[in-house]
Design an enzyme around this catalytic site. Structure first.
Site, short mmCIF file in Angstrom:
data_model
loop_
_atom_site.label_atom_id
_atom_site.label_comp_id
_atom_site.label_asym_id
_atom_site.label_seq_id
_atom_site.Cartn_x
_atom_site.Cartn_y
_atom_site.Cartn_z
N ASP A 7 0.86 -1.19 0.00
CA ASP A 7 0.00 0.00 0.00
C ASP A 7 0.90 1.23 0.00
O ASP A 7 2.08 1.16 0.34
CB ASP A 7 -0.93 0.01 1.22
CG ASP A 7 -1.87 1.22 1.22
OD1 ASP A 7 -2.36 1.59 0.13
OD2 ASP A 7 -2.09 1.83 2.29
N SER A 8 0.29 2.36 -0.35
CA SER A 8 1.04 3.63 -0.32
C SER A 8 1.41 4.01 1.11
O SER A 8 2.36 4.74 1.34
CB SER A 8 0.20 4.74 -0.94
OG SER A 8 -1.02 4.85 -0.24
N CYS A 71 -4.16 -1.31 -2.23
CA CYS A 71 -4.33 0.13 -2.43
C CYS A 71 -5.23 0.29 -3.64
O CYS A 71 -4.89 -0.19 -4.74
CB CYS A 71 -2.97 0.78 -2.68
SG CYS A 71 -3.05 2.52 -3.11
N ASN A 72 -6.37 0.94 -3.45
CA ASN A 72 -7.31 1.11 -4.56
C ASN A 72 -6.73 1.98 -5.65
O ASN A 72 -6.94 1.74 -6.83
CB ASN A 72 -8.61 1.72 -4.05
CG ASN A 72 -9.38 0.74 -3.20
OD1 ASN A 72 -10.19 -0.02 -3.70
ND2 ASN A 72 -9.11 0.72 -1.91
N THR A 73 -6.01 3.02 -5.24
CA THR A 73 -5.45 3.95 -6.23
C THR A 73 -4.48 3.21 -7.14
O THR A 73 -4.53 3.35 -8.37
CB THR A 73 -4.74 5.11 -5.50
OG1 THR A 73 -5.60 5.59 -4.47
CG2 THR A 73 -4.41 6.23 -6.44
N GLU A 153 -3.16 9.20 8.02
CA GLU A 153 -1.73 8.89 8.22
C GLU A 153 -1.21 9.57 9.49
O GLU A 153 -0.37 9.04 10.18
CB GLU A 153 -0.90 9.34 7.01
CG GLU A 153 -1.04 8.45 5.78
CD GLU A 153 -0.29 7.12 5.87
OE1 GLU A 153 0.74 7.04 6.55
OE2 GLU A 153 -0.77 6.13 5.28
N CYS A 183 -11.06 3.17 -0.48
CA CYS A 183 -9.65 3.42 -0.17
C CYS A 183 -9.36 2.61 1.08
O CYS A 183 -10.15 2.66 2.04
CB CYS A 183 -9.44 4.92 0.08
SG CYS A 183 -7.82 5.32 0.76
N HIS A 185 -7.50 3.01 3.43
CA HIS A 185 -7.31 3.79 4.66
C HIS A 185 -8.64 4.02 5.40
O HIS A 185 -8.66 4.21 6.61
CB HIS A 185 -6.72 5.17 4.34
CG HIS A 185 -5.25 5.19 4.09
ND1 HIS A 185 -4.67 4.58 3.02
CD2 HIS A 185 -4.24 5.77 4.79
CE1 HIS A 185 -3.35 4.78 3.07
NE2 HIS A 185 -3.07 5.51 4.13
N1 DGL Z 1 -4.82 3.11 0.61
C1 DGL Z 1 -4.78 3.86 -0.63
C2 DGL Z 1 -6.02 3.53 -1.46
O1 DGL Z 1 -6.67 2.51 -1.18
C3 DGL Z 1 -4.51 5.29 -0.29
C4 DGL Z 1 -4.27 6.15 -1.45
C5 DGL Z 1 -3.32 7.29 -1.27
O2 DGL Z 1 -2.15 7.04 -0.99
O3 DGL Z 1 -3.77 8.41 -1.53
O4 DGL Z 1 -6.37 4.20 -2.39
#
Ligand code: DGL
Length: 264
Positions: A7-8, A71-73, A153, A183, A185
């Site tokens: 993940d990011s 991570c969805n993005t 975060e 997302c 998060h």
């Molecule tokens: N957990 C990431 C997601 O599901 C966060 C995206 C981000 O880093 O902006 O999209």
């Protein structure tokens, strides 16, 4: 070999925790690109580059047999290209999976679905496209929530509540029957989200769906599964130290877990 989860930032830890609860026997390595979070506002090219780098690290340095992009993005912006171009050329016998489709499959039974996600995920239109493939009658409404990931975060959940009110309002005006937390998060804010949503709106949260789907995938792919070692090992790798991340890791995985800082 191990299971890699990427993940990011810290959002994917929620998926890791749920996957590990369902399949505790395997060895896992988590990579959180905390130095570059949030990915949500970055260009598709930048997200692809960073995701490819992360997957490459997990395959080459951590010896993963399979990587779950939690991570969805990154799933929305990079997964397809990774599966279709990067893997066949570089790692034809390994697999990379995402987290979007299981949520779309769950949402498609509702006639009116809201999506709360990052700017990148919303712009990709991946959720509406995937839901409509399964139910072309479904009405899908999206709203991007760019302020949430940085607040999560930093552990500022109370401040996030004010932003949630703003981001959820247009979706609620559309009388949605289900809301996808698009997302990884956002499940951290589930309590706050529940305060705002009417009782008849179903919350679709990926950590409740993805582990079972992932387990089913592993059962269908013994060629991958038989390579995964079973020592119940967990390694967490991050690209920058943040205090909230450390607190969450200790809370969810215990104080014995070593956190490795990767200089990249
Ligand atoms: N957990 C990431 C997601 O599901 C966060 C995206 C981000 O880093 O902006 O999209």
């Amino acid at each position: 070999m191990k299971i890699g989860i990427f993940d990011s930032g810290l959002g994917g830890l929620i998926i890791l925790k749920a996957v590990r609860k369902l399949m505790p026997e395997y060895d896992y390595v988590y990579l959180g690109d905390t130095k570059r979070v949030p990915y949500g506002n970055k260009s598709p090219q930048a997200i692809f580059k960073l995701t490819k780098k992360a997957v490459n690290y997990l395959f080459r340095k951590e010896n993963c047999a399979i990587v779950l992009i939690a991570c969805n993005t990154a799933s929305a912006r990079a997964l397809r290209k990774i599966q279709q171009e990067y893997l066949p050329k570089n790692f034809p016998n390994r697999k990379v999976l995402g987290v979007l489709i299981p949520a779309a499959e769950m949402a498609c039974v509702y006639d009116s679905v809201g999506i709360l996600a990052t700017v990148g995920t919303v712009a990709s239109k991946t959720f509406p496209i995937e839901i409509k493939k399964l139910n072309n009658q479904a009405k899908v409404f999206q709203n991007a929530a760019p302020r949430l990931v940085p607040l999560i975060e930093e552990g500022k959940n109370e401040l996030a509540l004010l932003w949630l009110l703003k981001y959820l309002k247009p979706l609620l005006q559309k009388k949605i029957r289900a809301l996808i937390l698009g997302c990884t998060h956002y499940p951290i804010l589930k309590r706050e989200i529940k305060k705002i949503l009417p009782k008849n709106v179903k919350i679709i949260s990926q950590e409740e769906i993805v582990p079972r789907k992932f387990k089913e995938y592993l059962a269908r792919h013994p060629e991958i599964t038989k390579q995964i070692s079973k020592k119940k090992d967990l390694r967490i790798v991050i690209t920058e130290e943040t205090s909230n991340l450390k607190v969450l890791i200790r809370k969810w995985f215990g104080s014995a877990i070593s956190i490795v800082l990767l200089s990249s």
